[in-house]
Design a protein around this motif. Sequence first.
Motif, PDB file in Angstrom:
ATOM      1  N   GLU A 197       0.826  -1.209   0.000  1.00 50.58           N
ATOM      2  CA  GLU A 197       0.000   0.000   0.000  1.00 50.58           C
ATOM      3  C   GLU A 197       0.861   1.261   0.000  1.00 50.58           C
ATOM      4  O   GLU A 197       0.530   2.248  -0.665  1.00 50.58           O
ATOM      5  N   GLN A 251       1.993   1.912  -3.430  1.00 53.65           N
ATOM      6  CA  GLN A 251       0.947   2.494  -4.274  1.00 53.65           C
ATOM      7  C   GLN A 251       0.836   3.993  -4.047  1.00 53.65           C
ATOM      8  O   GLN A 251       0.627   4.763  -4.993  1.00 53.65           O
ATOM      9  N   ALA A 266       5.762  -1.766  -7.328  1.00 47.14           N
ATOM     10  CA  ALA A 266       5.146  -0.833  -8.271  1.00 47.14           C
ATOM     11  C   ALA A 266       6.054   0.333  -8.665  1.00 47.14           C
ATOM     12  O   ALA A 266       6.081   0.716  -9.840  1.00 47.14           O
TER      13      ALA A 266
END
Length: 217
Positions: free
Chosen positions: A66, A69, A139
């Motif tokens: 998270e 992200q 990511a």
Amino acid sequence: MTTRSTPYHHGDLRTALVEAGLRLARSGGLGALGLRELTRSIGVSPNAAYRHFADLQALVAAVAVEAQQHMVGGMLDGAAENAEHEDEATLALRRLRAVGLGYIRFALTEPGWFEVAVLTQDEPPDDSRDLLTDSQVPAPYQLLMDALDGLESAGVISTERRVGAEWACWSAVHGFAELAVRGPLRHQDRGTVDRLAAHVVDSIIRGVTNRDPGQHT
């Protein structure tokens, strides 16, 4: 009288644990993510977490995803600012620049999340180009890979120069971010750090591409 944690009855416990981890990590970094601290913050017992995570490491990994992200969101915001340029090569160069500066900017503005995001990443495979199809790739790293692939597609760099370019870029921006967050640059004012960050990012782009990314902020 001893007060015991009450069972969690207010929704998705897994999501609640991850959100609690984000809150704690934002101010305290990786060191704040103890199992007792996490579960206490939402009023459940430590054992309750094991219904959703095998161990603390798995829970921290979910928090890291998270945080990554959030990091990518900031990096993409910078890249989107340059989306109006018509020249494909110029756009590709500026997108890579935005990704690099966004990485450093996130480290400076969210040092707690940055620590969790980067220190809990597994090592990528030896052949980093395999990361393009690896669902586990962090990511922010994938965003860098995509930006470099954009340079290759635009003809800014050859296939030969593209190989391994991500390591040069990542080493430069991550090393600078560490110096700015935890190293000697942490005592400098933000304006000075921002100027140095731009110099580092522009220098590594010139080294990788032999092209000038331009002094756009």
